[in-house]
Scaffold this active site. Sequence first.
Site, mmCIF file in Angstrom:
data_model
loop_
_atom_site.group_PDB
_atom_site.id
_atom_site.type_symbol
_atom_site.label_atom_id
_atom_site.label_comp_id
_atom_site.label_asym_id
_atom_site.label_seq_id
_atom_site.Cartn_x
_atom_site.Cartn_y
_atom_site.Cartn_z
ATOM 1 N N ASP A 1 0.782 -1.100 -0.201
ATOM 2 C CA ASP A 1 -0.272 -0.206 -0.087
ATOM 3 C C ASP A 1 1.025 1.105 0.163
ATOM 4 O O ASP A 1 0.500 2.541 -0.997
ATOM 5 C CB ASP A 1 -0.961 -0.055 1.324
ATOM 6 C CG ASP A 1 -0.160 -0.716 2.143
ATOM 7 O OD1 ASP A 1 1.030 -0.525 2.449
ATOM 8 O OD2 ASP A 1 -1.084 0.119 3.819
ATOM 9 N N ASP B 1 7.259 3.348 3.579
ATOM 10 C CA ASP B 1 7.718 5.187 4.177
ATOM 11 C C ASP B 1 8.930 5.173 4.314
ATOM 12 O O ASP B 1 9.669 4.951 3.724
ATOM 13 C CB ASP B 1 6.559 4.604 5.405
ATOM 14 C CG ASP B 1 7.107 5.697 6.771
ATOM 15 O OD1 ASP B 1 6.077 6.621 6.701
ATOM 16 O OD2 ASP B 1 7.906 6.157 7.531
ATOM 17 N N LYS C 1 11.857 0.622 5.798
ATOM 18 C CA LYS C 1 11.901 -1.022 6.615
ATOM 19 C C LYS C 1 10.765 -2.156 6.768
ATOM 20 O O LYS C 1 12.138 -3.109 6.123
ATOM 21 C CB LYS C 1 12.461 -0.629 7.715
ATOM 22 C CG LYS C 1 12.978 -1.510 8.723
ATOM 23 C CD LYS C 1 11.768 -0.654 10.336
ATOM 24 C CE LYS C 1 12.538 0.779 11.136
ATOM 25 N NZ LYS C 1 11.316 0.855 12.321
HETATM 26 P P1 IMP Z 1 8.172 1.025 6.669
HETATM 27 O O1 IMP Z 1 8.426 -0.011 7.032
HETATM 28 O O2 IMP Z 1 8.390 2.464 7.517
HETATM 29 O O3 IMP Z 1 8.476 1.668 5.324
HETATM 30 O O4 IMP Z 1 6.105 1.574 6.747
HETATM 31 C C1 IMP Z 1 5.704 0.454 5.762
HETATM 32 C C2 IMP Z 1 4.179 0.310 6.923
HETATM 33 O O5 IMP Z 1 4.262 1.006 7.168
HETATM 34 C C3 IMP Z 1 3.178 0.340 5.402
HETATM 35 O O6 IMP Z 1 3.385 -1.195 4.303
HETATM 36 C C4 IMP Z 1 1.931 0.645 6.006
HETATM 37 O O7 IMP Z 1 1.325 -0.684 6.303
HETATM 38 C C5 IMP Z 1 2.310 1.497 7.214
HETATM 39 N N1 IMP Z 1 2.410 2.799 6.720
HETATM 40 C C6 IMP Z 1 3.573 3.504 6.399
HETATM 41 N N2 IMP Z 1 2.558 5.554 5.966
HETATM 42 C C7 IMP Z 1 1.650 5.133 6.516
HETATM 43 C C8 IMP Z 1 0.781 6.241 6.690
HETATM 44 O O8 IMP Z 1 1.045 7.224 6.358
HETATM 45 N N3 IMP Z 1 -0.451 5.134 6.687
HETATM 46 C C9 IMP Z 1 -0.805 4.113 7.284
HETATM 47 N N4 IMP Z 1 -0.218 3.697 6.996
HETATM 48 C C10 IMP Z 1 1.216 3.252 7.141
HETATM 49 MG MG MG Z 2 1.780 -2.193 4.559
#
Ligand code: IMP
Ligand code: MG
Length: 179
Positions: free
Chosen positions: A101, A104, A107
Site C-alpha cells: 500500500d 515509508d 524497513k
Molecule cells: P515502513 O516500514 O516505514 O516503510 O512502513 C511501511 C508500512 O507502514 C506500510 O506497509 C504501512 O502499512 C504502514 N504505513 C507507513 N506509512 C503509513 C501511512 O502514512 N499511513 C498508513 N500506514 C502507513
Molecule cells: Mg503495509
Amino acid sequence: MDHPADLNLELYLTEIEISERVQEMGEQISSEFTSGKLLIISVLNGAFIFTADLVRNITINHELIFTKVRSYNGIRSGNEIEHQLMFDGRIKGKNVLIIEDIIDTGKTLDFLLGEIDKKEPASISVAALLWKPDVYGYPHKIRYVGFSIPHEFVIGYGMDYNDYGRNLKDIYIFKNYKS
Ligand code: IMP
Ligand code: MG
C-alpha cells in the site's frame, strides 16, 4: 483519539484519481511481465484494497498470495517487525511482484525482500500505491509507484490509523500527525 469521528482528515487523493492510476499501473505491469511465471505477493493488511483493484487490471496469468508484515504502531514506524510470511515454498524460480500500500522508511520492504530473496526467486519487483521519498532510507528500487507523497500520515483505501479508516474510498492526510 482513536475513533474516526475524532480524526482531523484532509482529502488528498480521490477515488477517481486512485482508480485511474491503478488502471495505468495494471496495464504497465501486464505489458512488462510477459515471460516467466509471475507470483504476486500482497502485503497485508494495508494493501488489501489496492491489491483487489490492481490485480483486476492485470490481464496476464499470475498466482496471487498474501503475506502479513507489520512494523507500524499508530503513526510511528516501529523497530519490531511482526510477520506471518505464508510463502509455502511458492517462490523459487518465479518473477515475484510485491504489492504494498505505502512505503515509508522502507524497513518493512527491506525485511520482506531479504526473506523472499532467500527462497531463490527469478526476480523481485515492487509495486506500491504510495511512496514517501523524503523518508525512504534504502537503496531498493520501487519499480511501480502510484504516487510519490510528502512526509504525511495518510489513511483510507486500505490504509489505517490503528485499524480505523481502511474503508474510506478516498485517501486523506491525517492532520493530527506529529513526527
Ligand atoms: P515502513 O516500514 O516505514 O516503510 O512502513 C511501511 C508500512 O507502514 C506500510 O506497509 C504501512 O502499512 C504502514 N504505513 C507507513 N506509512 C503509513 C501511512 O502514512 N499511513 C498508513 N500506514 C502507513
Ligand atoms: Mg503495509
